[in-house]
Write a protein that holds these residues in place. Structure first.
Motif, PDB file in Angstrom:
ATOM      1  N   MET A   1       2.665  -7.569  -9.402  1.00 23.64           N
ATOM      2  CA  MET A   1       1.405  -8.225  -9.758  1.00 23.64           C
ATOM      3  C   MET A   1       0.415  -7.233 -10.364  1.00 23.64           C
ATOM      4  SD  MET A   1      -1.325 -10.413  -7.439  1.00 23.64           S
ATOM      5  CE  MET A   1      -0.768 -12.064  -7.856  1.00 23.64           C
ATOM      6  N   LEU A   2       0.358  -6.037  -9.787  1.00 19.97           N
ATOM      7  CA  LEU A   2      -0.604  -5.035 -10.248  1.00 19.97           C
ATOM      8  C   LEU A   2      -0.032  -4.123 -11.339  1.00 19.97           C
ATOM      9  CD1 LEU A   2      -2.097  -4.086  -6.767  1.00 19.97           C
ATOM     10  CD2 LEU A   2      -3.183  -5.455  -8.543  1.00 19.97           C
ATOM     11  N   ARG A   3       1.267  -4.289 -11.616  1.00 22.35           N
ATOM     12  CA  ARG A   3       1.942  -3.509 -12.652  1.00 22.35           C
ATOM     13  C   ARG A   3       1.853  -2.001 -12.389  1.00 22.35           C
ATOM     14  NH1 ARG A   3       0.006  -6.920 -18.065  1.00 22.35           N
ATOM     15  NH2 ARG A   3       0.891  -8.904 -17.392  1.00 22.35           N
ATOM     16  N   VAL A   4       2.182  -1.645 -11.155  1.00 19.94           N
ATOM     17  CA  VAL A   4       2.210  -0.230 -10.769  1.00 19.94           C
ATOM     18  C   VAL A   4       3.529   0.062 -10.060  1.00 19.94           C
ATOM     19  CG1 VAL A   4      -0.304   0.021 -10.615  1.00 19.94           C
ATOM     20  CG2 VAL A   4       0.991  -0.726  -8.614  1.00 19.94           C
ATOM     21  N   SER A   5       3.872   1.329  -9.963  1.00 22.88           N
ATOM     22  CA  SER A   5       5.153   1.733  -9.376  1.00 22.88           C
ATOM     23  C   SER A   5       5.126   1.610  -7.856  1.00 22.88           C
ATOM     24  CB  SER A   5       5.456   3.185  -9.755  1.00 22.88           C
ATOM     25  OG  SER A   5       4.521   4.052  -9.148  1.00 22.88           O
ATOM     26  N   THR A   6       6.314   1.575  -7.267  1.00 23.05           N
ATOM     27  CA  THR A   6       6.426   1.484  -5.808  1.00 23.05           C
ATOM     28  C   THR A   6       5.766   2.673  -5.102  1.00 23.05           C
ATOM     29  OG1 THR A   6       8.450   0.156  -5.959  1.00 23.05           O
ATOM     30  CG2 THR A   6       8.048   1.299  -3.879  1.00 23.05           C
ATOM     31  N   PRO A   7       5.971   3.924  -5.563  1.00 21.46           N
ATOM     32  CA  PRO A   7       5.270   5.051  -4.914  1.00 21.46           C
ATOM     33  C   PRO A   7       3.748   4.896  -4.955  1.00 21.46           C
ATOM     34  CG  PRO A   7       7.050   5.866  -6.297  1.00 21.46           C
ATOM     35  CD  PRO A   7       6.925   4.415  -6.589  1.00 21.46           C
ATOM     36  N   THR A   8       3.228   4.370  -6.063  1.00 21.62           N
ATOM     37  CA  THR A   8       1.774   4.164  -6.177  1.00 21.62           C
ATOM     38  C   THR A   8       1.308   3.119  -5.170  1.00 21.62           C
ATOM     39  OG1 THR A   8       1.814   4.726  -8.522  1.00 21.62           O
ATOM     40  CG2 THR A   8      -0.094   3.512  -7.743  1.00 21.62           C
ATOM     41  N   VAL A   9       2.080   2.040  -5.043  1.00 26.29           N
ATOM     42  CA  VAL A   9       1.749   0.994  -4.074  1.00 26.29           C
ATOM     43  C   VAL A   9       1.784   1.560  -2.660  1.00 26.29           C
ATOM     44  CG1 VAL A   9       2.497  -1.185  -3.035  1.00 26.29           C
ATOM     45  CG2 VAL A   9       2.557  -0.907  -5.511  1.00 26.29           C
ATOM     46  N   ASN A  10       2.829   2.301  -2.334  1.00 29.34           N
ATOM     47  CA  ASN A  10       2.956   2.861  -0.985  1.00 29.34           C
ATOM     48  C   ASN A  10       1.788   3.767  -0.637  1.00 29.34           C
ATOM     49  OD1 ASN A  10       5.342   1.595  -0.175  1.00 29.34           O
ATOM     50  ND2 ASN A  10       6.633   3.134  -1.161  1.00 29.34           N
ATOM     51  N   SER A  11       1.351   4.549  -1.593  1.00 27.01           N
ATOM     52  CA  SER A  11       0.214   5.439  -1.365  1.00 27.01           C
ATOM     53  C   SER A  11      -1.046   4.650  -1.033  1.00 27.01           C
ATOM     54  CB  SER A  11      -0.011   6.309  -2.611  1.00 27.01           C
ATOM     55  OG  SER A  11      -1.163   7.111  -2.458  1.00 27.01           O
ATOM     56  N   MET A  12      -1.290   3.590  -1.784  1.00 30.46           N
ATOM     57  CA  MET A  12      -2.501   2.793  -1.562  1.00 30.46           C
ATOM     58  C   MET A  12      -2.427   1.998  -0.267  1.00 30.46           C
ATOM     59  SD  MET A  12      -5.521   1.884  -2.291  1.00 30.46           S
ATOM     60  CE  MET A  12      -5.858   2.458  -3.958  1.00 30.46           C
ATOM     61  N   VAL A  13      -1.263   1.401   0.040  1.00 26.74           N
ATOM     62  CA  VAL A  13      -1.198   0.582   1.251  1.00 26.74           C
ATOM     63  C   VAL A  13      -1.350   1.452   2.508  1.00 26.74           C
ATOM     64  CG1 VAL A  13       0.155  -1.249   0.153  1.00 26.74           C
ATOM     65  CG2 VAL A  13       1.344   0.582   1.365  1.00 26.74           C
ATOM     66  N   LYS A  14      -0.906   2.688   2.435  1.00 18.74           N
ATOM     67  CA  LYS A  14      -1.130   3.603   3.567  1.00 18.74           C
ATOM     68  C   LYS A  14      -2.628   3.860   3.753  1.00 18.74           C
ATOM     69  CE  LYS A  14       3.324   5.990   3.173  1.00 18.74           C
ATOM     70  NZ  LYS A  14       4.004   7.227   2.711  1.00 18.74           N
ATOM     71  N   LYS A  15      -3.327   4.011   2.643  1.00 19.92           N
ATOM     72  CA  LYS A  15      -4.779   4.234   2.700  1.00 19.92           C
ATOM     73  C   LYS A  15      -5.486   3.006   3.282  1.00 19.92           C
ATOM     74  CE  LYS A  15      -6.637   6.357  -0.815  1.00 19.92           C
ATOM     75  NZ  LYS A  15      -7.243   6.647  -2.146  1.00 19.92           N
ATOM     76  N   LEU A  16      -5.077   1.808   2.850  1.00 16.48           N
ATOM     77  CA  LEU A  16      -5.688   0.585   3.375  1.00 16.48           C
ATOM     78  C   LEU A  16      -5.350   0.395   4.855  1.00 16.48           C
ATOM     79  CD1 LEU A  16      -4.993  -1.831   0.361  1.00 16.48           C
ATOM     80  CD2 LEU A  16      -7.168  -0.738   0.956  1.00 16.48           C
ATOM     81  N   HIS A  17      -4.155   0.824   5.232  1.00 18.36           N
ATOM     82  CA  HIS A  17      -3.752   0.774   6.639  1.00 18.36           C
ATOM     83  C   HIS A  17      -4.656   1.671   7.485  1.00 18.36           C
ATOM     84  CE1 HIS A  17      -1.146   0.700  10.180  1.00 18.36           C
ATOM     85  NE2 HIS A  17      -1.144   2.027  10.161  1.00 18.36           N
ATOM     86  N   GLU A  18      -4.941   2.863   6.980  1.00 20.71           N
ATOM     87  CA  GLU A  18      -5.808   3.816   7.707  1.00 20.71           C
ATOM     88  C   GLU A  18      -7.233   3.286   7.849  1.00 20.71           C
ATOM     89  OE1 GLU A  18      -5.394   7.308   5.335  1.00 20.71           O
ATOM     90  OE2 GLU A  18      -3.355   7.734   6.045  1.00 20.71           O
ATOM     91  N   GLN A  19      -7.644   2.432   6.915  1.00 21.79           N
ATOM     92  CA  GLN A  19      -8.990   1.852   6.970  1.00 21.79           C
ATOM     93  C   GLN A  19      -9.044   0.594   7.840  1.00 21.79           C
ATOM     94  OE1 GLN A  19     -10.685   1.301   3.012  1.00 21.79           O
ATOM     95  NE2 GLN A  19      -9.652   3.139   2.275  1.00 21.79           N
ATOM     96  N   GLY A  20      -7.912   0.204   8.408  1.00 16.29           N
ATOM     97  CA  GLY A  20      -7.873  -0.978   9.270  1.00 16.29           C
ATOM     98  C   GLY A  20      -7.863  -2.292   8.521  1.00 16.29           C
ATOM     99  N   LEU A  21      -7.503  -2.247   7.230  1.00 13.44           N
ATOM    100  CA  LEU A  21      -7.507  -3.448   6.397  1.00 13.44           C
ATOM    101  C   LEU A  21      -6.118  -4.074   6.259  1.00 13.44           C
ATOM    102  CD1 LEU A  21      -9.787  -2.004   3.571  1.00 13.44           C
ATOM    103  CD2 LEU A  21     -10.470  -3.674   5.310  1.00 13.44           C
ATOM    104  N   LEU A  22      -5.096  -3.301   6.591  1.00  8.79           N
ATOM    105  CA  LEU A  22      -3.720  -3.722   6.319  1.00  8.79           C
ATOM    106  C   LEU A  22      -2.790  -3.208   7.404  1.00  8.79           C
ATOM    107  CD1 LEU A  22      -1.879  -4.966   4.006  1.00  8.79           C
ATOM    108  CD2 LEU A  22      -1.615  -2.635   3.189  1.00  8.79           C
ATOM    109  N   ILE A  23      -1.801  -4.029   7.760  1.00  7.45           N
ATOM    110  CA  ILE A  23      -0.748  -3.588   8.680  1.00  7.45           C
ATOM    111  C   ILE A  23       0.437  -3.135   7.842  1.00  7.45           C
ATOM    112  CG2 ILE A  23       0.843  -4.288  10.509  1.00  7.45           C
ATOM    113  CD1 ILE A  23      -1.277  -6.411  11.287  1.00  7.45           C
ATOM    114  N   TYR A  24       0.779  -1.863   7.979  1.00  9.75           N
ATOM    115  CA  TYR A  24       1.852  -1.288   7.171  1.00  9.75           C
ATOM    116  C   TYR A  24       2.872  -0.617   8.081  1.00  9.75           C
ATOM    117  CZ  TYR A  24       4.234   2.229   4.299  1.00  9.75           C
ATOM    118  OH  TYR A  24       5.179   3.012   3.695  1.00  9.75           O
ATOM    119  N   GLU A  25       4.134  -1.049   7.968  1.00  8.65           N
ATOM    120  CA  GLU A  25       5.252  -0.414   8.656  1.00  8.65           C
ATOM    121  C   GLU A  25       6.389  -0.260   7.656  1.00  8.65           C
ATOM    122  OE1 GLU A  25       6.393  -2.301  12.388  1.00  8.65           O
ATOM    123  OE2 GLU A  25       4.439  -3.298  12.436  1.00  8.65           O
ATOM    124  N   LYS A  26       7.069   0.859   7.719  1.00  8.18           N
ATOM    125  CA  LYS A  26       8.176   1.106   6.784  1.00  8.18           C
ATOM    126  C   LYS A  26       9.210  -0.010   6.858  1.00  8.18           C
ATOM    127  CE  LYS A  26       8.459   6.045   5.826  1.00  8.18           C
ATOM    128  NZ  LYS A  26       9.317   7.251   5.951  1.00  8.18           N
TER     129      LYS A  26
END
Length: 217
Positions: free
Chosen positions: A31-56
Motif C-alpha cells: 500500500m505504501l510502496r516501500v520495501s519490507t525492511p523499511t516497513v519493519n523499521s517503522m513498525v518497530k518504532k510504532l511498537h515502541e511508541q505503544g501504537l502498534l503490537i509487533y511480533e516477528k
C-alpha cells in the motif's frame, strides 16, 4: 508527536485491518510502496511508541492508542475533503491529494473550526464516515448496488473506491451521492445492470462498477 511518515503508516494500518484487526507486513508495504525492511523499521518504532503490537512472523495490529491516533488523522483528511468540496467548490475527484497534505497540520483548533463551519458533517464527499473528536466512527450499513434486485429503487450513499479515475467515470455518467436509482434489469451473463436516474439518464453499469457503489433503500 507523530511525524507525517508515521501518520501515513498509522492511516494505512487502520485502513488495511481485517475483521480481526490484523494487518500483514507485505500488504502494508504494498500500500505504501516501500520495501519490507523499511516497513519493519517503522513498525518497530510504532511498537515502541505503544501504537502498534509487533511480533516477528505475526500479523500486525494497532493498539487502542494507535487506533485513536489513526482515526484522528482520518478525521482531519475527511473534514478537509468535505471543506474543499462544500466551501471551496472543488470536485470530489480533485480533493484527495490536497487533503493528504493538510491532514498533517497539528492544530486541533484548525480542524475543530473547519468542522463547525461545515455544520459537523458525519460523512466525507465520498460517503465515508468522519470520525468524531475522540476518534469514534459510526459505521452505517449499506449494500452494494450489485446485490440489489430488478425493480428496486435505492439511493447512492457511498463508494468503496474513491480513486480519481473512478470519480471522473461517475462524473461522466452524472452519478453522485444522494441520487435515486431504479434498477431496470440485470444481465444474467455478466451481472451488468441497466439503471435509470434523474429525468432522462439510463445507463448500463458493469458488475465491477456496481460492486463499488454502496446504496441504501
Amino acid at each position: 508527536m507523530a511525524s507525517p511518515t508515521e501518520e501515513n503508516y498509522l492511516k494505512a494500518l487502520f485502513n488495511l485491518a481485517n475483521e480481526k484487526g490484523e494487518i500483514s507486513v507485505s500488504d502494508l508495504g504494498n500500500m505504501l510502496r516501500v520495501s519490507t525492511p523499511t516497513v519493519n523499521s517503522m513498525v518497530k518504532k510504532l511498537h515502541e511508541q505503544g501504537l502498534l503490537i509487533y511480533e516477528k512472523y505475526r500479523p500486525l495490529s494497532l493498539t487502542n492508542k494507535g487506533k485513536k491516533e489513526a482515526a484522528l488523522i482520518i478525521r482531519k483528511h475527511r473534514l478537509t475533503e468535505m471543506f474543499l468540496v462544500e466551501k471551496m467548490g472543488f470536485g470530489w475527484e480533485a480533493v484527495h491529494e490536497i487533503a493528504e497534505q493538510i491532514e498533517h497540520i497539528k492544530s486541533p483548533d484548525f480542524f475543530d473550526r473547519m468542522d463547525e463551519i461545515l455544520g459537523h458533517p458525519t460523512n466525507d464527499p465520498h460517503g465515508s464516515p468522519i470520525p468524531d473528536k475522540n476518534g469514534r466512527i459510526v459505521w452505517k450499513s449499506y449494500q452494494k448496488l450489485g446485490d440489489c434486485k430488478p425493480g428496486a429503487v435505492v439511493k447512492l450513499a457511498a463508494l468503496t473506491n474513491s480513486s480519481e479515475e473512478f470519480l471522473k467515470y461517475l462524473n461522466d455518467k452524472k452519478l453522485s451521492l444522494g441520487l435515486s436509482i431504479k434498477i431496470d434489469s440485470i444481465e444474467r451473463f455478466d451481472g451488468s445492470m441497466t439503471v435509470s436516474y434523474l429525468k432522462n439518464q439510463r445507463q448500463t453499469l458493469s458488475a465491477v462498477v456496481c460492486e463499488k457503489l454502496l446504496v441504501e433503500s
